[in-house]
Design a protein around this motif. Sequence first.
Motif, short mmCIF file in Angstrom:
data_model
loop_
_atom_site.label_atom_id
_atom_site.label_comp_id
_atom_site.label_asym_id
_atom_site.label_seq_id
_atom_site.Cartn_x
_atom_site.Cartn_y
_atom_site.Cartn_z
N ILE A 91 0.88 -1.16 0.00
CA ILE A 91 0.00 0.00 0.00
C ILE A 91 0.92 1.21 0.00
O ILE A 91 1.73 1.39 0.92
N GLY A 92 0.84 2.03 -1.02
CA GLY A 92 1.71 3.20 -1.08
C GLY A 92 3.11 2.84 -1.54
O GLY A 92 3.33 1.79 -2.16
N ASN A 93 4.05 3.70 -1.22
CA ASN A 93 5.44 3.54 -1.67
C ASN A 93 6.19 2.46 -0.91
O ASN A 93 5.79 2.06 0.17
N ILE A 94 7.31 2.04 -1.50
CA ILE A 94 8.31 1.24 -0.79
C ILE A 94 9.50 2.18 -0.60
O ILE A 94 10.00 2.76 -1.56
N PHE A 95 9.92 2.35 0.64
CA PHE A 95 11.03 3.25 0.94
C PHE A 95 12.30 2.43 1.14
O PHE A 95 12.26 1.37 1.75
N THR A 96 13.40 2.94 0.63
CA THR A 96 14.69 2.29 0.81
C THR A 96 15.69 3.29 1.39
O THR A 96 15.51 4.50 1.26
N GLY A 97 16.72 2.76 2.02
CA GLY A 97 17.75 3.62 2.58
C GLY A 97 18.62 2.86 3.55
O GLY A 97 18.67 1.63 3.52
N TYR A 98 19.28 3.62 4.41
CA TYR A 98 20.12 3.01 5.43
C TYR A 98 20.12 3.92 6.65
O TYR A 98 19.82 5.11 6.57
N PHE A 99 20.46 3.34 7.81
CA PHE A 99 20.53 4.11 9.04
C PHE A 99 21.38 3.38 10.07
O PHE A 99 21.63 2.18 9.94
#
Length: 148
Positions: A91-99
Motif C-alpha cells: 500500500i503506497g510507496n516502498i522506501f529504501t535507505g540506510y541508518f
Amino acid sequence: MTKKLSKFILVTSLTILGFGFLPVEKADAAWSSWKTVSEAGSSCQIRVYTDAATYSSAANTVDAKAETNGRCSTIYYEMSLASNNSSYVTIGNIFTGYFNTATPMKSFNINSVKTKNTTSVHLDVYLDVNRQRYIETVYSSTIVIQPQ
C-alpha cells in the motif's frame, strides 16, 4: 431569580466547565517489540514505530519509522506497508535507505484502501547497500486501517 433556578444554573455551569478539563482522545502511537538482529551486530536490536494503532476512514497516511538500540552496524532496508490479502501487495510507496540509529519518518498513502486491513509495516533488513544480502524482516505492531 429563584433559588432553584440559581442552583440549576450553577450546577449546569460547573458541569459544562468540568467537561473542558476532560482529556481529548488521542490516537496511540505503537512501537513494536525489540527484535534481535544478530547478523547486524552481536547485541543489535531493531523496532518499528507507527503513529497510531488504528486509522479511521478520515486518515490519509500511516507514518512509520524504525530505530536501533545503538548497537548495530549500518542497517540497509526496504520499508513497506502490506495489504492483508492472500498475496503480498504493498500500500503506497516502498522506501529504501540506510541508518545507524533511526530512519526518518516515512509516510504511506492509504487513500487507496477500499476494504478494512489488519496489517503491519514491514522493515526488510539487508547487510549491503544493493540490498542483495537479506537478513530478516522486522514488523511493526499490528495496525488496523479502515476503508478510505
